[in-house]
Design a protein around this motif. Sequence first.
Motif, PDB file in Angstrom:
ATOM      1  N   ILE A 169      66.729 150.572   8.835  1.00 58.45           N
ATOM      2  CA  ILE A 169      66.518 151.710   7.935  1.00 58.45           C
ATOM      3  C   ILE A 169      65.191 151.578   7.200  1.00 58.45           C
ATOM      4  O   ILE A 169      64.458 152.568   7.055  1.00 58.45           O
ATOM      5  CB  ILE A 169      67.703 151.871   6.960  1.00 58.45           C
ATOM      6  CG1 ILE A 169      68.914 152.385   7.747  1.00 58.45           C
ATOM      7  CG2 ILE A 169      67.359 152.819   5.808  1.00 58.45           C
ATOM      8  CD1 ILE A 169      70.203 152.425   6.959  1.00 58.45           C
ATOM      9  N   ASP A 170      64.840 150.372   6.758  1.00 51.62           N
ATOM     10  CA  ASP A 170      63.550 150.177   6.088  1.00 51.62           C
ATOM     11  C   ASP A 170      62.392 150.618   6.986  1.00 51.62           C
ATOM     12  O   ASP A 170      61.471 151.299   6.536  1.00 51.62           O
ATOM     13  CB  ASP A 170      63.360 148.709   5.681  1.00 51.62           C
ATOM     14  CG  ASP A 170      64.200 148.307   4.488  1.00 51.62           C
ATOM     15  OD1 ASP A 170      64.696 149.192   3.752  1.00 51.62           O
ATOM     16  OD2 ASP A 170      64.364 147.085   4.284  1.00 51.62           O
ATOM     17  N   GLY A 171      62.425 150.229   8.245  1.00 52.31           N
ATOM     18  CA  GLY A 171      61.377 150.636   9.184  1.00 52.31           C
ATOM     19  C   GLY A 171      61.382 152.129   9.431  1.00 52.31           C
ATOM     20  O   GLY A 171      60.317 152.764   9.522  1.00 52.31           O
ATOM     21  N   THR A 172      62.556 152.704   9.526  1.00 52.72           N
ATOM     22  CA  THR A 172      62.679 154.144   9.763  1.00 52.72           C
ATOM     23  C   THR A 172      62.174 154.924   8.547  1.00 52.72           C
ATOM     24  O   THR A 172      61.495 155.947   8.700  1.00 52.72           O
ATOM     25  CB  THR A 172      64.139 154.504  10.106  1.00 52.72           C
ATOM     26  OG1 THR A 172      64.561 153.696  11.216  1.00 52.72           O
ATOM     27  CG2 THR A 172      64.279 155.963  10.479  1.00 52.72           C
ATOM     28  N   VAL A 173      62.467 154.443   7.349  1.00 56.07           N
ATOM     29  CA  VAL A 173      61.953 155.062   6.121  1.00 56.07           C
ATOM     30  C   VAL A 173      60.428 155.026   6.132  1.00 56.07           C
ATOM     31  O   VAL A 173      59.759 156.016   5.815  1.00 56.07           O
ATOM     32  CB  VAL A 173      62.515 154.352   4.864  1.00 56.07           C
ATOM     33  CG1 VAL A 173      61.726 154.711   3.614  1.00 56.07           C
ATOM     34  CG2 VAL A 173      63.987 154.690   4.684  1.00 56.07           C
ATOM     35  N   GLN A 174      59.869 153.898   6.511  1.00 54.00           N
ATOM     36  CA  GLN A 174      58.415 153.745   6.586  1.00 54.00           C
ATOM     37  C   GLN A 174      57.810 154.780   7.544  1.00 54.00           C
ATOM     38  O   GLN A 174      56.812 155.430   7.225  1.00 54.00           O
ATOM     39  CB  GLN A 174      58.117 152.322   7.061  1.00 54.00           C
ATOM     40  CG  GLN A 174      56.706 151.866   6.949  1.00 54.00           C
ATOM     41  CD  GLN A 174      56.617 150.399   7.361  1.00 54.00           C
ATOM     42  OE1 GLN A 174      57.127 150.001   8.418  1.00 54.00           O
ATOM     43  NE2 GLN A 174      55.985 149.590   6.538  1.00 54.00           N
ATOM     44  N   GLU A 175      58.417 154.945   8.706  1.00 55.24           N
ATOM     45  CA  GLU A 175      57.943 155.931   9.690  1.00 55.24           C
ATOM     46  C   GLU A 175      58.037 157.346   9.117  1.00 55.24           C
ATOM     47  O   GLU A 175      57.133 158.154   9.276  1.00 55.24           O
ATOM     48  CB  GLU A 175      58.761 155.845  10.979  1.00 55.24           C
ATOM     49  CG  GLU A 175      58.572 154.579  11.754  1.00 55.24           C
ATOM     50  CD  GLU A 175      57.262 154.530  12.524  1.00 55.24           C
ATOM     51  OE1 GLU A 175      56.733 155.580  12.908  1.00 55.24           O
ATOM     52  OE2 GLU A 175      56.786 153.396  12.746  1.00 55.24           O
ATOM     53  N   ALA A 176      59.156 157.641   8.462  1.00 54.92           N
ATOM     54  CA  ALA A 176      59.353 158.975   7.886  1.00 54.92           C
ATOM     55  C   ALA A 176      58.282 159.263   6.829  1.00 54.92           C
ATOM     56  O   ALA A 176      57.698 160.357   6.807  1.00 54.92           O
ATOM     57  CB  ALA A 176      60.752 159.083   7.275  1.00 54.92           C
ATOM     58  N   LYS A 177      58.022 158.302   5.968  1.00 51.91           N
ATOM     59  CA  LYS A 177      57.008 158.487   4.920  1.00 51.91           C
ATOM     60  C   LYS A 177      55.634 158.753   5.519  1.00 51.91           C
ATOM     61  O   LYS A 177      54.882 159.594   5.020  1.00 51.91           O
ATOM     62  CB  LYS A 177      56.950 157.256   4.010  1.00 51.91           C
ATOM     63  CG  LYS A 177      58.107 157.165   3.050  1.00 51.91           C
ATOM     64  CD  LYS A 177      57.973 155.928   2.169  1.00 51.91           C
ATOM     65  CE  LYS A 177      59.099 155.848   1.168  1.00 51.91           C
ATOM     66  NZ  LYS A 177      59.004 154.658   0.315  1.00 51.91           N
ATOM     67  N   GLN A 178      55.291 158.041   6.586  1.00 52.91           N
ATOM     68  CA  GLN A 178      53.992 158.244   7.246  1.00 52.91           C
ATOM     69  C   GLN A 178      53.860 159.655   7.801  1.00 52.91           C
ATOM     70  O   GLN A 178      52.752 160.168   7.938  1.00 52.91           O
ATOM     71  CB  GLN A 178      53.777 157.210   8.349  1.00 52.91           C
ATOM     72  CG  GLN A 178      53.526 155.817   7.833  1.00 52.91           C
ATOM     73  CD  GLN A 178      53.440 154.790   8.942  1.00 52.91           C
ATOM     74  OE1 GLN A 178      53.623 155.082  10.123  1.00 52.91           O
ATOM     75  NE2 GLN A 178      53.164 153.547   8.566  1.00 52.91           N
ATOM     76  N   LEU A 179      54.983 160.279   8.110  1.00 52.95           N
ATOM     77  CA  LEU A 179      54.979 161.647   8.635  1.00 52.95           C
ATOM     78  C   LEU A 179      55.125 162.693   7.521  1.00 52.95           C
ATOM     79  O   LEU A 179      55.220 163.878   7.793  1.00 52.95           O
ATOM     80  CB  LEU A 179      56.104 161.825   9.658  1.00 52.95           C
ATOM     81  CG  LEU A 179      55.941 161.035  10.957  1.00 52.95           C
ATOM     82  CD1 LEU A 179      57.237 161.036  11.754  1.00 52.95           C
ATOM     83  CD2 LEU A 179      54.790 161.605  11.782  1.00 52.95           C
ATOM     84  N   GLY A 180      55.176 162.235   6.269  1.00 52.38           N
ATOM     85  CA  GLY A 180      55.307 163.149   5.144  1.00 52.38           C
ATOM     86  C   GLY A 180      56.725 163.637   4.916  1.00 52.38           C
ATOM     87  O   GLY A 180      56.932 164.652   4.246  1.00 52.38           O
ATOM     88  N   ILE A 181      57.693 162.931   5.439  1.00 54.13           N
ATOM     89  CA  ILE A 181      59.100 163.299   5.276  1.00 54.13           C
ATOM     90  C   ILE A 181      59.613 162.652   3.994  1.00 54.13           C
ATOM     91  O   ILE A 181      59.409 161.456   3.771  1.00 54.13           O
ATOM     92  CB  ILE A 181      59.935 162.839   6.486  1.00 54.13           C
ATOM     93  CG1 ILE A 181      59.471 163.569   7.747  1.00 54.13           C
ATOM     94  CG2 ILE A 181      61.424 163.042   6.244  1.00 54.13           C
ATOM     95  CD1 ILE A 181      60.027 162.991   9.038  1.00 54.13           C
ATOM     96  N   GLU A 182      60.301 163.428   3.182  1.00 52.22           N
ATOM     97  CA  GLU A 182      60.845 162.903   1.937  1.00 52.22           C
ATOM     98  C   GLU A 182      62.007 161.962   2.246  1.00 52.22           C
ATOM     99  O   GLU A 182      62.877 162.273   3.057  1.00 52.22           O
ATOM    100  CB  GLU A 182      61.323 164.059   1.053  1.00 52.22           C
ATOM    101  CG  GLU A 182      61.700 163.631  -0.338  1.00 52.22           C
ATOM    102  CD  GLU A 182      62.031 164.804  -1.249  1.00 52.22           C
ATOM    103  OE1 GLU A 182      62.884 164.608  -2.122  1.00 52.22           O
ATOM    104  OE2 GLU A 182      61.444 165.892  -1.054  1.00 52.22           O
ATOM    105  N   THR A 183      61.989 160.812   1.590  1.00 47.56           N
ATOM    106  CA  THR A 183      63.048 159.818   1.780  1.00 47.56           C
ATOM    107  C   THR A 183      63.602 159.422   0.417  1.00 47.56           C
ATOM    108  O   THR A 183      63.074 159.819  -0.617  1.00 47.56           O
ATOM    109  CB  THR A 183      62.502 158.555   2.475  1.00 47.56           C
ATOM    110  OG1 THR A 183      61.565 157.915   1.604  1.00 47.56           O
ATOM    111  CG2 THR A 183      61.845 158.882   3.805  1.00 47.56           C
ATOM    112  N   ALA A 184      64.622 158.635   0.442  1.00 42.50           N
ATOM    113  CA  ALA A 184      65.170 158.101  -0.803  1.00 42.50           C
ATOM    114  C   ALA A 184      64.104 157.243  -1.480  1.00 42.50           C
ATOM    115  O   ALA A 184      63.276 156.616  -0.808  1.00 42.50           O
ATOM    116  CB  ALA A 184      66.412 157.270  -0.512  1.00 42.50           C
ATOM    117  N   THR A 185      64.124 157.212  -2.793  1.00 47.43           N
ATOM    118  CA  THR A 185      63.185 156.373  -3.544  1.00 47.43           C
ATOM    119  C   THR A 185      63.573 154.908  -3.359  1.00 47.43           C
ATOM    120  O   THR A 185      64.712 154.601  -2.956  1.00 47.43           O
ATOM    121  CB  THR A 185      63.221 156.712  -5.045  1.00 47.43           C
ATOM    122  OG1 THR A 185      64.501 156.324  -5.553  1.00 47.43           O
ATOM    123  CG2 THR A 185      62.959 158.182  -5.303  1.00 47.43           C
ATOM    124  N   PRO A 186      62.657 153.989  -3.669  1.00 48.92           N
ATOM    125  CA  PRO A 186      63.020 152.568  -3.576  1.00 48.92           C
ATOM    126  C   PRO A 186      64.262 152.215  -4.409  1.00 48.92           C
ATOM    127  O   PRO A 186      65.097 151.431  -3.957  1.00 48.92           O
ATOM    128  CB  PRO A 186      61.770 151.846  -4.110  1.00 48.92           C
ATOM    129  CG  PRO A 186      60.645 152.779  -3.759  1.00 48.92           C
ATOM    130  CD  PRO A 186      61.221 154.161  -3.946  1.00 48.92           C
TER     131      PRO A 186
END
Length: 172
Positions: free
Chosen positions: A140-157
């Motif tokens: 999930i950490d890696g997937t969150v990182q990928e999502a953020k790079q694409l400008g996708i909103e994710t859960a905060t830290p």
Amino acid sequence: MAETIKFKPKNFNFQVLPRVLDLIGTLEDAEYELSIKKVGKKRSLNANAYFHLLVGEIAEKMNIGLEQCKANMNIEYGTIARDEDGKKIGFMLPQSADVNALYKYTKWFDEREINGKMFNCYIVFKETHTLDSKEMARLIDGTVQEAKQLGIETATPDELARMKALWGEADA
């Protein structure tokens, strides 16, 4: 014949020992090996749901199929499959064979020639439903990182830390 009996040490005498003795009584006369290993905590359904939510958004943003995106994330951030001795699992296929027709979570790492025929070598990754909570947190950490790079909103830290605590992985 491989038999798995799960137990907690405090329950061993009362719940497990009779099952072990029954099993031993059914075995042929041969030499056997008994091993004990600690069982990791299984990933939660909430962790799986969050992973799939992110994968769906990444797939849409990248205009690729959901299953392809899931495979990409698992291969990039997932857990390499290992045998019971802890050795990495991999295999070779003739170059003419389609690896995805056999197993979707593989990563090519080399090609080899054997007797004049070319083979591709692959490392195998665990399926996501087999991951423990720590392995799932890393995925999930890696997937969150990928999502953020694409400008996708994710859960905060902070939100992720709370989720991981609920999943049993506050330290991951």
